[in-house]
Design a protein around this motif. Sequence first.
Motif, PDB file in Angstrom:
ATOM      1  N   TRP A  98       0.823  -1.216   0.000  1.00 46.74           N
ATOM      2  CA  TRP A  98       0.000   0.000   0.000  1.00 46.74           C
ATOM      3  C   TRP A  98       0.854   1.262   0.000  1.00 46.74           C
ATOM      4  N   TRP A  99       1.989   1.244   0.699  1.00 44.62           N
ATOM      5  CA  TRP A  99       2.813   2.453   0.761  1.00 44.62           C
ATOM      6  C   TRP A  99       3.519   2.711  -0.565  1.00 44.62           C
ATOM      7  N   GLN A 100       3.845   1.624  -1.296  1.00 43.24           N
ATOM      8  CA  GLN A 100       4.425   1.823  -2.628  1.00 43.24           C
ATOM      9  C   GLN A 100       3.404   2.463  -3.567  1.00 43.24           C
ATOM     10  N   CYS A 101       2.178   1.979  -3.483  1.00 42.25           N
ATOM     11  CA  CYS A 101       1.106   2.584  -4.280  1.00 42.25           C
ATOM     12  C   CYS A 101       0.903   4.034  -3.862  1.00 42.25           C
ATOM     13  N   GLY A 102       0.982   4.285  -2.556  1.00 38.67           N
ATOM     14  CA  GLY A 102       0.832   5.652  -2.070  1.00 38.67           C
ATOM     15  C   GLY A 102       1.911   6.570  -2.598  1.00 38.67           C
ATOM     16  N   SER A 160       7.594   2.400  -8.843  1.00 42.26           N
ATOM     17  CA  SER A 160       7.370   2.964  -7.512  1.00 42.26           C
ATOM     18  C   SER A 160       8.663   3.442  -6.867  1.00 42.26           C
ATOM     19  N   MET A 197      -2.014  -3.566  -6.749  1.00 44.21           N
ATOM     20  CA  MET A 197      -1.741  -3.700  -5.319  1.00 44.21           C
ATOM     21  C   MET A 197      -1.878  -5.164  -4.886  1.00 44.21           C
ATOM     22  N   ASP A 230      -6.458  -2.344   0.951  1.00 43.12           N
ATOM     23  CA  ASP A 230      -5.613  -1.367   1.639  1.00 43.12           C
ATOM     24  C   ASP A 230      -5.636  -0.002   0.950  1.00 43.12           C
ATOM     25  N   TYR A 231      -6.363   0.101  -0.135  1.00 39.39           N
ATOM     26  CA  TYR A 231      -6.365   1.334  -0.926  1.00 39.39           C
ATOM     27  C   TYR A 231      -6.716   2.589  -0.113  1.00 39.39           C
ATOM     28  N   LYS A 254      -5.851   3.531   2.722  1.00 34.02           N
ATOM     29  CA  LYS A 254      -4.646   4.047   3.374  1.00 34.02           C
ATOM     30  C   LYS A 254      -3.777   4.815   2.387  1.00 34.02           C
ATOM     31  N   THR A 255      -3.692   4.310   1.154  1.00 30.94           N
ATOM     32  CA  THR A 255      -2.905   5.020   0.134  1.00 30.94           C
ATOM     33  C   THR A 255      -3.557   6.350  -0.215  1.00 30.94           C
ATOM     34  N   MET A 308      -2.948   8.847   2.591  1.00 27.23           N
ATOM     35  CA  MET A 308      -1.542   9.245   2.524  1.00 27.23           C
ATOM     36  C   MET A 308      -1.343  10.315   1.454  1.00 27.23           C
TER      37      MET A 308
END
Length: 459
Positions: free
Chosen positions: A57-61, A192, A258, A263-264, A266-267, A270
């Motif tokens: 999720w953080w990479q997507c963010g 990413s 993802m 988890d989207y 959260k992204t 962010m």
Amino acid sequence: MATTYYDTPADLEHGETDQRLNHDKKEDVRDRSPEGRAEEPFGDEVNAEVRYRTMAWWQCGMIMVAETISLGILSLPSAVASLGLVPAIILILGLSAIATYTGYVIGQFKLRYPHVHSMGDAGEILLGKFGRELLGSAQLLFLVFIMGSHILTFTVMMNTLTDHGTCSIVFGVVGLVVSFIGAVPRTLQKVSWFSVVSFISIFAAVLITMIAIGVEKPGTGHVDATVKTNVYHGFLAVTNIVFAYAGHVAFFGFISEMKKPTDYPKTLYMLQFTDTVMYLVAAVVIYRYAGKDVASPALGSTGHIMSKVAYGIAIPTIVIAGVINGHVACKYIYVRILRGTDHMHKRSFLAVGSWIAIALVLWIVAWIIAEAIPVFNTLLSLITALFASWFTYGLSGIFWLHLNKGRYFSSPMKIFLTILNLIIVGIGGCLCGLGLYVSGKAIHDNPSNASFSCANNAS
């Protein structure tokens, strides 16, 4: 593997699920999808040579942050100068709140229809084959226009760094080549890692610009809480703020790659927290010290030397943010052509060659757009009017209305959300109509920047 499909954003917040969907999830996905596709866009990747659903999720963010916080932030100080401090702050915060909600609705639409990879897929659910072609073509054009805006910014940057060392068309071709090379990776997980560099780049460039302007104080020091303006100049500034939140067009594609699409949210949070804080601080500080004559892009508001330093540091984000949008555009065509085959998961000549050919064609078209409309603010306004008005705002309202068909007045919360989403659809229509007027007038009234010109386009 079973998937939980949430009814609406409000239902998700209260932990409720759609009973009709839970009654028969398999039937829901296959019957509600026009082609009966229940599978994810990339199919089974268990033994695949190339895998796509690999992002945390953080990479997507980080990709969403890099895609969104790039060119948009550079136009905001001039928007503040055109609107006044108070209206601009209200618009930055208000449009951010709406963009957060509409982004959330996009996530719910994706959970309801897991096969959706693009706006074209969503359009097929709404309007059948016609909707697929309409929204798919619009998404592709939008992304190519954004790619063109990055090439345009690349030429401005090179003209600034070299004191217009050569013809601007040459710099545009260099930007085309660099962007094309960056578009070679086929998976977003690889891209990413570029996005981290992109964020550091734009953050450092904006920070240096704010510090330099604070020291140099090129403006008079006078801040206008409000300014007297007209529909043309005022709405041109509004479209630049809207463009700063115009990342939604790529969200379906990002979620599709993802590991855990659930988890989207959260992204999304962010992204929205990061971009809103940066937009507000950068716009207010740069306007405060640069004054009403602040340049757009804003990196040109400092002195000659510091402007070069800021642009030099911003090179990664100018290139990488464009590459991310280009990747999404290429992936739309690539998935549409090869979907359902094994070619996407191979490193064969056909698979790699198709990707490279698609990327080359799209970046050439983007370069043509950059040369045809060589005015930064005007290009952003045109992009916003044609596309961001709907992809960031209007369409999400339509998605919500589709998801909740037949239940618009089933509860007080539903009534509130129905009214809210109808307003959002109206906002999209207003931005489109007035935006086309002001951008068309700007292009008509600015003959000093001829298309396909060697002239210096730096501020």
